[in-house]
Design an enzyme around this catalytic site. Structure first.
Site, short mmCIF file in Angstrom:
data_model
loop_
_atom_site.label_atom_id
_atom_site.label_comp_id
_atom_site.label_asym_id
_atom_site.label_seq_id
_atom_site.Cartn_x
_atom_site.Cartn_y
_atom_site.Cartn_z
N CYS A 120 -14.39 21.53 -5.42
CA CYS A 120 -12.94 21.24 -5.51
C CYS A 120 -12.67 19.74 -5.57
O CYS A 120 -11.54 19.34 -5.86
CB CYS A 120 -12.21 21.83 -4.31
SG CYS A 120 -12.29 23.61 -4.20
N HIS A 253 -5.86 17.67 -1.19
CA HIS A 253 -6.34 18.92 -1.80
C HIS A 253 -5.54 20.08 -1.22
O HIS A 253 -5.28 20.15 -0.02
CB HIS A 253 -7.82 19.09 -1.49
CG HIS A 253 -8.38 20.38 -2.00
ND1 HIS A 253 -8.18 20.83 -3.29
CD2 HIS A 253 -9.14 21.33 -1.40
CE1 HIS A 253 -8.79 21.98 -3.45
NE2 HIS A 253 -9.37 22.32 -2.31
N ASN A 283 -5.36 27.74 -3.87
CA ASN A 283 -6.33 26.67 -4.08
C ASN A 283 -6.89 26.80 -5.50
O ASN A 283 -7.63 27.73 -5.80
CB ASN A 283 -7.44 26.82 -3.03
CG ASN A 283 -8.53 25.77 -3.16
OD1 ASN A 283 -8.58 25.03 -4.14
ND2 ASN A 283 -9.41 25.71 -2.18
O1 UT7 Z 1 -11.58 23.91 -1.26
C1 UT7 Z 1 -12.23 24.29 -0.09
C2 UT7 Z 1 -12.19 25.76 -0.01
N1 UT7 Z 1 -11.95 26.43 1.19
C3 UT7 Z 1 -11.15 26.10 2.22
O2 UT7 Z 1 -10.58 25.07 2.34
C4 UT7 Z 1 -11.00 27.14 3.27
C5 UT7 Z 1 -11.00 26.58 4.67
N2 UT7 Z 1 -10.83 27.66 5.64
C6 UT7 Z 1 -9.62 28.25 5.87
O3 UT7 Z 1 -8.64 27.91 5.24
C7 UT7 Z 1 -9.53 29.29 6.94
O4 UT7 Z 1 -10.73 29.29 7.70
C8 UT7 Z 1 -9.28 30.74 6.39
C9 UT7 Z 1 -7.89 30.83 5.82
C10 UT7 Z 1 -10.31 31.08 5.32
C11 UT7 Z 1 -9.40 31.76 7.50
O5 UT7 Z 1 -8.48 31.46 8.53
P1 UT7 Z 1 -8.96 31.43 10.03
O6 UT7 Z 1 -7.78 31.16 10.85
O7 UT7 Z 1 -10.12 30.48 10.13
O8 UT7 Z 1 -9.41 32.93 10.25
P2 UT7 Z 1 -10.83 33.51 10.67
O9 UT7 Z 1 -11.81 33.41 9.56
O10 UT7 Z 1 -11.22 32.93 12.00
O11 UT7 Z 1 -10.47 35.03 10.88
C12 UT7 Z 1 -9.48 35.45 11.85
C13 UT7 Z 1 -9.27 36.94 11.68
C14 UT7 Z 1 -10.60 37.72 11.60
O12 UT7 Z 1 -10.39 38.97 12.23
P3 UT7 Z 1 -10.88 39.22 13.76
O13 UT7 Z 1 -12.36 39.01 13.70
O14 UT7 Z 1 -10.17 38.19 14.59
O15 UT7 Z 1 -10.46 40.63 14.03
C15 UT7 Z 1 -10.78 37.95 10.12
O16 UT7 Z 1 -11.54 39.11 9.84
O17 UT7 Z 1 -8.60 37.19 10.45
C16 UT7 Z 1 -9.33 38.16 9.68
N3 UT7 Z 1 -9.12 37.86 8.28
C17 UT7 Z 1 -8.11 38.40 7.58
N4 UT7 Z 1 -7.13 39.24 7.93
C18 UT7 Z 1 -6.24 39.59 6.98
C19 UT7 Z 1 -9.83 37.03 7.45
N5 UT7 Z 1 -9.29 37.03 6.23
C20 UT7 Z 1 -8.22 37.86 6.29
C21 UT7 Z 1 -7.27 38.26 5.33
N6 UT7 Z 1 -6.29 39.12 5.73
N7 UT7 Z 1 -7.27 37.82 4.06
#
Ligand code: UT7
Length: 331
Positions: A120, A253, A283
């Site tokens: 990215c 970004h 993104n």
């Molecule tokens: O250009 C660079 C590319 N990438 C990025 O910049 C991404 C950087 N990371 C992020 O933006 C965040 O880490 C995410 C948006 C990907 C995830 O958010 P988070 O607050 O870190 O969530 P998490 O991965 O800790 O997951 C929290 C919960 C989990 O469930 P449990 O284990 O607490 O029951 C996930 O399974 O949210 C769940 N989850 C979802 N729920 C509904 C993960 N993705 C989703 C989803 N919908 N799409």
């Protein structure tokens, strides 16, 4: 870490254009494919919708109209462009490069043309590289495109990645100007963190999983992103001897509004100076910063003399910043 404050000839962006596919995909639509909700996506990322390319559209189809708009705004004929860099991780194909295909479609047949891969952060790397080529006298007029069609490499059954990304492209023309222009760059990479965001099966390394779908450790990339957005911006400001209070337009970004909010607060930039469009596009990888720049231009924030701070981050893991004194009066 590479980069420097400028010495010598002022070089600036003299034209800017962008293009996104027509199809809008809402969070509610994605909730039909994976176990997610509009509420989760909006509160955890700030994204409301994204654009998704049609089956017939490849990156060059998005890059072409973006490039034409940038050239028109710069008042530069395609035939006078002598360098084209396309920053992307989703070229039309591995070869020929999308840049070469674009040069042909634009009518810039003699230009040096190649693709550049830095996740990215690609657009930031490409800007620095084009600047360096112009400053060294190796080229006179460069077209830099950042764009991706990430929808092609997403697993449409993986909610942890599907909801984050979208398709789009932006383009800028770089030329020598009388004053203003780029003040400095800062680029970096940490390959040790590469395993947090990768695309198995996309090159010569054989994987058991060769599905060619984006894999990401979201929380690790989140921590990396918040750290480097702040560090890289601080580094380029320090090198250029510019105080954060002097930044008029901050273009980070567009990955997650929570990452942007964190960096904005930590850097101490007032929120009305920050450009945010992740809500409309998600993104778009290398398209992210040029699409945000185009939004800032459309809402009148890019005025001659405006100091613009851009910072990208992404796969690699990579990061990159640029400071630019906006030169041109544009509508
Ligand atoms: O250009 C660079 C590319 N990438 C990025 O910049 C991404 C950087 N990371 C992020 O933006 C965040 O880490 C995410 C948006 C990907 C995830 O958010 P988070 O607050 O870190 O969530 P998490 O991965 O800790 O997951 C929290 C919960 C989990 O469930 P449990 O284990 O607490 O029951 C996930 O399974 O949210 C769940 N989850 C979802 N729920 C509904 C993960 N993705 C989703 C989803 N919908 N799409």
């Amino acid at each position: 870490m590479i980069g420097a404050a400028r010495e010598g000839l002022p070089i600036s962006i003299t034209g800017l254009g962008c293009h996104v596919p027509e199809r809008v995909v809402t969070n509610d639509e994605l909730a039909r494919y994976v176990d997610t909700s509009d509420e989760w996506i909006r509160t955890r990322t700030g994204i409301r919708e994204r654009r998704i390319a049609a089956e017939s559209e490849a990156l060059s189809d998005l890059a072409l109209p973006a490039a034409r708009k940038a050239l028109e705004q710069a008042g530069v004929r395609a035939v006078d462009v002598d360098l084209i860099i396309v920053a992307t991780v989703t070229p039309d194909m591995a070869f020929p490069s999308t840049a070469a295909l674009l040069a042909d479609r634009l009518g810039a047949g003699d230009a040096g043309a190649y693709d550049l891969s830095a996740g990215c952060t690609g657009f930031m790397y490409a800007l620095a590289q084009a600047y360096g080529m112009l400053a060294a006298g190796l080229a006179q007029r460069a077209l830099v495109v950042g764009g991706d069609v990430l929808s092609r490499i997403l697993d449409w059954s993986d909610r942890s990645t599907l909801v984050l990304f979208g398709d789009g492209a932006g383009a800028v023309v770089l030329e020598a100007v009388d004053d203003g222009g780029f003040l400095g760059f800062e680029l970096g990479a940490d390959g040790a963190g590469g395993a947090h965001l990768w695309l198995p099966g996309s090159g010569s390394r054989l994987f058991d999983d060769s599905s060619r779908h984006v894999k990401m450790n979201g929380p690790e990339v989140f921590k990396f992103a918040t750290r480097v957005l702040v560090q890289s911006a601080a580094a380029v400001l320090h090198r250029c001897g510019i105080a954060i209070e002097d930044v008029d337009v901050y273009v980070p970004h567009q990955a997650n509004v929570r990452i942007i909010d964190y960096a904005t607060k930590k850097l101490g930039i007032p929120s009305d100076r920050v450009v945010i469009n992740v809500d409309r596009y998600g993104n778009t990888s290398s398209g992210s910063i040029p699409l945000a720049l185009a939004d800032a231009q459309a809402d009148g924030r890019l005025r001659p003399g405006s100091l613009v701070l851009m910072t990208g981050m992404g796969a690699g893991l990579t990061w990159g910043s640029a400071l630019l004194r906006w030169t041109k009066e544009t509508a």
